[in-house]
Scaffold this motif. Structure first.
Motif, short mmCIF file in Angstrom:
data_model
loop_
_atom_site.label_atom_id
_atom_site.label_comp_id
_atom_site.label_asym_id
_atom_site.label_seq_id
_atom_site.Cartn_x
_atom_site.Cartn_y
_atom_site.Cartn_z
N LEU A 128 -4.26 -8.26 -5.51
CA LEU A 128 -4.10 -9.12 -4.34
C LEU A 128 -3.30 -8.44 -3.23
CD1 LEU A 128 -4.52 -12.03 -3.22
CD2 LEU A 128 -2.34 -12.61 -4.26
N ASP A 129 -3.88 -8.33 -2.04
CA ASP A 129 -3.22 -7.82 -0.82
C ASP A 129 -2.87 -6.33 -0.86
OD1 ASP A 129 -3.38 -10.22 0.48
OD2 ASP A 129 -1.34 -10.85 0.01
N ASP A 130 -3.30 -5.58 -1.87
CA ASP A 130 -2.98 -4.15 -1.90
C ASP A 130 -3.65 -3.40 -0.76
OD1 ASP A 130 -1.32 -4.42 -4.04
OD2 ASP A 130 -2.79 -3.82 -5.54
N THR A 131 -4.75 -3.96 -0.23
CA THR A 131 -5.42 -3.31 0.90
C THR A 131 -4.55 -3.31 2.16
OG1 THR A 131 -6.51 -5.43 1.37
CG2 THR A 131 -7.75 -3.82 0.08
N LEU A 132 -3.51 -4.17 2.17
CA LEU A 132 -2.62 -4.21 3.33
C LEU A 132 -1.84 -2.92 3.50
CD1 LEU A 132 -1.09 -7.80 3.05
CD2 LEU A 132 -2.85 -7.04 4.63
N VAL A 133 -1.64 -2.18 2.39
CA VAL A 133 -0.74 -1.03 2.46
C VAL A 133 -1.32 0.27 1.92
CG1 VAL A 133 1.42 -2.33 2.42
CG2 VAL A 133 0.27 -1.83 0.28
N THR A 134 -2.27 0.19 1.01
CA THR A 134 -2.66 1.45 0.36
C THR A 134 -4.15 1.61 0.17
OG1 THR A 134 -2.37 2.80 -1.60
CG2 THR A 134 -2.16 0.42 -1.91
N GLN A 135 -4.81 0.66 -0.44
CA GLN A 135 -6.22 0.86 -0.80
C GLN A 135 -7.10 0.84 0.46
OE1 GLN A 135 -7.95 -2.20 -3.21
NE2 GLN A 135 -9.41 -0.82 -4.17
N ASN A 136 -7.71 1.99 0.75
CA ASN A 136 -8.58 2.14 1.92
C ASN A 136 -7.86 1.78 3.23
OD1 ASN A 136 -10.80 2.78 0.20
ND2 ASN A 136 -11.10 0.59 -0.17
N HIS A 137 -6.58 2.07 3.29
CA HIS A 137 -5.80 1.74 4.48
C HIS A 137 -6.06 2.77 5.58
CE1 HIS A 137 -2.24 0.99 7.03
NE2 HIS A 137 -2.28 -0.23 6.52
N PRO A 138 -6.22 2.33 6.84
CA PRO A 138 -6.56 3.29 7.91
C PRO A 138 -5.47 4.32 8.20
CG PRO A 138 -6.10 1.10 8.81
CD PRO A 138 -6.20 0.95 7.32
N LEU A 139 -4.21 4.02 7.87
CA LEU A 139 -3.13 4.96 8.16
C LEU A 139 -2.60 5.64 6.90
CD1 LEU A 139 -1.03 3.18 10.95
CD2 LEU A 139 -2.63 5.07 11.19
N THR A 140 -2.16 4.87 5.92
CA THR A 140 -1.52 5.47 4.74
C THR A 140 -2.48 6.38 3.98
OG1 THR A 140 -2.05 3.56 3.35
CG2 THR A 140 0.06 3.53 4.50
N SER A 163 6.10 5.37 2.50
CA SER A 163 6.14 5.74 1.07
C SER A 163 4.73 5.86 0.50
CB SER A 163 6.95 4.72 0.28
OG SER A 163 6.22 3.52 0.07
N PHE A 164 3.83 4.99 0.95
CA PHE A 164 2.45 5.08 0.49
C PHE A 164 1.73 6.29 1.09
CE2 PHE A 164 3.19 0.53 -0.37
CZ PHE A 164 2.80 0.50 -1.70
N ALA A 165 2.09 6.62 2.33
CA ALA A 165 1.48 7.81 2.95
C ALA A 165 1.89 9.07 2.20
CB ALA A 165 1.91 7.89 4.42
N ILE A 166 3.17 9.18 1.84
CA ILE A 166 3.64 10.33 1.05
C ILE A 166 2.94 10.36 -0.30
CG2 ILE A 166 5.66 11.35 -0.06
CD1 ILE A 166 7.33 10.11 2.23
#
Length: 899
Positions: free
Chosen positions: A24-36, A69-72
């Motif tokens: 739930l809501d993991d796409t907000l930060v990591t999964q297939n995220h346009p920036l991270t 942190s997700f980008a790293i």
């Protein structure tokens, strides 16, 4: 060793989360995220971008630290759920270790207490099941970082106070606090807790506190979302002056009366009516007034029942009054039984019998107290048709008899152990009422074996009856259960209040959180109910739910009784903290952290998605655990338990049982978080009145339909999704998106009439959704009502000229009817907007080919192929067209492509 134990337990509890997928809501930060997903190269943009944004321009929040942190993580390991879960578990274990060292730093004394007190607090914090959402949800790394940085900032400031160059450490602490706020604004609580740590655990003055609070306040105001000037001033004043207020109360200590031992005194304990007696008498009077105002309200009856039980003890020296009050107490218990609160009768009768017939009073009549109790419960179970459940009180009676028997050596210890084990087993089987019964029985037996039981009759009995009442009040089921009836659902339909349009901050749908739409009185009352829900979860963290939303916490007003329960609980905690300021810094630190956390996340100050969330109380749970452990320690010293029992061994056994019980529950809960569908399907049992939860489950089922080619499986999933869509619109009758998706589901099931009704209902509620007319067009087309379908498609295009699917379906329908010119007109109109649309180009080519105009058809097929170079069907169409006009030379290149 404690550090090692905390780290090991963090993996024992949450190691199986590594097998879970995104949720739930993991796409907000990591999964297939346009920036991270771009890795560290995106960090400069992350610090310039909102936390969430979409193509429509909707954006909210600012959390660059957690996004970085997700980008790293993506740069080092790529997109892997296993790595994300591993980092979450590591951060959680590190938080428990940091908490342990922070509490040790707070303690000036030496000795064993500096080891076991912070160790137990850190252990209980680590194993609390309410944290399972924070650790399991990859997205909730923001909460983990907010608390971690907040604790670290507190450590640096207190450590800096002990050093010569303290202001350099203070500056570093403010910087770390800022990182916590940039992870999530829930770290705002530490703007108060950091200077409060200096006040409570180190000697300081108002000037030093003010100079430290000033930058913390400024940073907080800068990072807070846009507020009105008045709200900004109010928030800044609250953050800045809260620690100074505690310092002021602390300096009032010389003006408070003290007894001969130097302890603060609240009154003359030799008088018959002490402060505590007076407090309970006032409470009884309020309960009587409440009951007279609402004589049929079960909660009013329960409140009166509790206070009457306490009054029996207060007036125990007045025989006549005592028996009258006891009679009222029993009558109320019988009335309460009609509402199904059978376990209250069990515990209430147990309380009364043990108090009146303890071994000091009637040593030869103990056997018939158990007999009366069993008969009472047996009659009740037989009357309501659950005679087989008599086995539970039967076991309790046997253990109580064993625990009070003087003929068997160590009988009390065996009985207490049996009660605790049965409570854990019943807790795992989710029979929580019976589990509470055995826990209370274990506590009773522990008190029973104290030699001065009668001397402590008032505080023990009063504490027990209040505890039983709170168990009932905190476990009130807010909503009735949903029952399955054949293919449908029966739920309690709610009347939704009138909507408003102007909202501040993140836009919340009514199904997510109705509080922004309420007037102030209803909003305050409902917020108090939310606070009570958090206290229930902290006290007994079950059942855990992935989402609340409307209508899991019913909308309340000041006339309801339940908000007043929250008021009493909050006042009790507030008074405890206030009177502890001059004498107990641990109660103050933990209590203020808990109270401010409850205030911040009660939805009264800031409305939050989902109304209630286990993640929101993550930081506040630390305050709760600290207060509980400190009160337990205080009780040990107050009642001199170390002189009666082997306390170290008992505490070790209790901690072991807690670790085993909580560990089993958390490990099982982790499995529920395997993926979104597993989580939703498990939790929906406890979310029967949540419109949004039913919507999320139904939507997830629809996603699974597109992922399977098995027709039977698809129909089964569609049937199941329709069931939850129906529940959704029954709970919230003005939910347009749910009606629309219900129509989509029923259309795929071939139930066209019902699909049309649902879609039309959506259109009546939401006048701005062009997809509604498009879906009505598809339904009419499937029903063979082509004129109505054409009208609906035209209406969809008029509402939204950029709805490509509407042009395609309308043109195709014209072609089916033989209206070639009208179909081509619509198609060419669409091509002006989307000149490279493969479906449109293919459709036009098909029409020309059908009219034997193969040259023109080949032109559009070739244009379509340029957009979809590997489409073998298009290649075959081009070859066919050139073969029909006898141009094998033009067909040859496409034959080679096909080969």
């Amino acid at each position: 060793m404690i550090t090692f134990l905390l780290l090991v337990l963090s993996w024992v509890f949450y190691g199986n989360t590594l097998y879970n997928d995104y949720n739930l809501d993991d796409t907000l930060v990591t999964q297939n995220h346009p920036l991270t997903s771009q890795g560290v190269a995106a960090i400069p943009r992350i610090f310039k971008s909102p936390y969430y944004f979409d193509e429509a321009g909707y954006a909210f929040d600012y959390r660059p630290v957690v996004s970085s942190s997700f980008a790293i993580e993506h740069s080092l390991f790529g997109e892997q759920a296993l790595v994300s879960h591993t980092i979450n578990v590591l951060l959680y274990g590190l938080t428990a270790v940091l908490l342990f060292f922070l509490l040790r730093l707070f303690m000036p004394e030496r000795g064993n207490r500096k080891l076991w007190f912070p160790g137990i607090v850190s252990l209980l914090f680590l194993i609390h099941p309410i944290h399972s959402e924070v650790v399991n949800s990859i997205k909730n790394r923001d909460e983990l970082l907010a608390l971690l940085f907040g604790l670290l900032a507190s450590y640096l400031v207190v450590y800096g106070k002990d050093q010569q160059r303290s202001w350099a450490w203070y500056a570093l602490g403010v910087g770390v606090f800022t990182l916590g706020l940039l992870a999530k604004l829930s770290g705002l609580l530490f703007a108060i807790m950091i200077p409060l740590s200096l006040i409570l655990f180190r000697k300081t003055n108002w000037k030093e506190v003010a100079l430290l609070s000033l930058p913390l306040t400024v940073v907080s105001l800068v990072l807070l979302p846009t507020l009105t000037p008045f709200t900004m001033v109010l928030a800044g004043a609250g953050i800045f002056f809260a620690p100074l207020a505690v310092l002021f109360v602390q300096h009032l200590q010389p003006f408070l009366s003290k007894d001969q031992n130097g302890k603060l005194s609240l009154g003359d304990k030799e008088k018959h009516y002490t402060t505590l007696h007076f407090l309970f008498l006032v409470l009884m009077a309020l309960s009587v007034i409440w009951w007279l105002m609402f004589p049929f309200d079960p909660d009013a009856m329960i409140s009166l029942w509790v206070t009457m039980g306490v009054s029996v003890v207060i007036f125990s020296k007045k025989e006549g009054i005592k028996w009258v009050l006891l009679g009222v107490h029993v009558v109320l218990a019988i009335l309460i039984v009609k509402n199904g609160y059978y376990y209250l009768l069990i515990l209430g009768s147990l309380y009364g019998l043990f108090f009146l017939f303890s071994r000091e009073a009637q040593p030869k009549k103990m056997w018939w107290t158990y007999g009366c109790w069993l008969i009472l419960i047996g009659v009740y179970f037989a009357r309501v048709g659950y005679a087989e459940r008599l086995i539970i009180p039967l076991f309790a009676a046997l253990l109580l008899w064993l625990g009070t028997s003087q003929r068997i050596n160590n009988a009390g210890n065996w009985a207490i152990a049996g009660c605790v084990i049965l409570a854990i087993v019943l807790g795992f089987s989710q029979d929580y009422k019976s589990a509470v019964l055995f826990l209370i029985s274990a506590g009773f037996l522990g008190l029973y074996h104290r030699p001065n039981l009668k001397a402590r009759a008032f505080p023990l009995s009063a504490g027990l009856i209040v505890a039983v009442g709170l168990v009932r009040l905190l476990s009130v089921q807010s909503v009735p259960a949903v029952t399955m009836v054949d293919q449908g659902l029966t739920v309690e339909a709610m009347q939704t209040p009138e909507k408003i349009d102007d909202r501040v901050g993140r836009a919340l749908e009514f199904s997510e959180n109705p509080l922004p739409y309420l007037d102030q009185n209803k909003r305050l009352a409902t917020s108090l109910n939310i606070t009570k829900q958090y206290l229930q979860l902290l006290t007994w963290p079950t059942p855990l739910r992935f989402y609340y939303g409307y209508n899991m916490i019913p909308i309340a007003d000041e006339a309801d009784g339940k908000p007043w329960i929250a008021v009493l609980l909050l006042l009790s905690i507030g008074l405890l903290v206030f009177f502890a300021i001059p004498r107990d810094p641990w109660i103050v630190w933990g209590g203020i952290l808990l109270l401010f956390s409850l205030a911040l996340f009660s939805n009264y100050i800031i409305p939050l998605p989902g109304i209630v969330g286990e993640r929101f109380i993550y930081i506040g749970s630390l305050g709760f655990v600290l207060v509980v452990v400190r009160l337990f320690e205080w009780g040990i010293g107050k009642w001199k338990l170390t002189e009666v029992i082997n306390l170290q061994r008992l505490i070790a056994v209790l901690l072991l049982l807690l670790v085993i019980g909580a560990g089993g529950y958390v490990v099982q809960r982790n499995r529920h978080w395997k993926d979104a569908l597993t989580l939703f399907k498990h939790d929906i049992t406890y979310l029967t009145q949540s419109a949004k939860a039913n919507q999320l489950l139904a939507s997830e089922l629809l996603k699974k339909v597109s992922q399977t080619s098995d027709v039977q499986q698809q129909n089964r999933l569609l049937d199941e999704a329709a069931t939850y869509w129906k529940a959704c619109v029954t709970i919230y009758p003005d939910f347009p998106y749910a009606y629309f998706d219900l129509g989509t589901t029923l259309m795929k099931l071939g139930q066209y009439e019902e699909a049309q009704l649902a879609t039309e209902k959506s259109a009546a509620i939401d006048l701005y959704n062009p997809q509604v007319n498009f879906q009505l067009g598809m339904i009419h087309e499937l029903k063979g009502e082509w004129d109505l379908a054409i009208a609906a498609y035209r209406a969809a295009i008029a509402d939204e000229p950029d709805l490509q699917e509407a042009y395609l379906n309308l043109s195709t329908l014209f072609f089916k009817r033989g209206n070639i010119e009208e179909g081509l007109e619509v198609s060419f109109l669409a091509l002006e907007r989307w000149p490279n649309a493969v479906d449109l180009l293919t459709n036009i080519g098909n029409v020309y080919a059908g009219n034997n105009d193969y040259t023109e058809a080949a032109i559009y097929f070739i244009q379509a192929l340029q957009q979809s170079s590997n489409d073998r069907v298009l290649i075959q169409k081009i070859i066919y067209c050139y073969q029909q006009i006898n141009r094998p030379d033009l067909a040859e290149p496409y034959l080679r492509m096909l080969q």
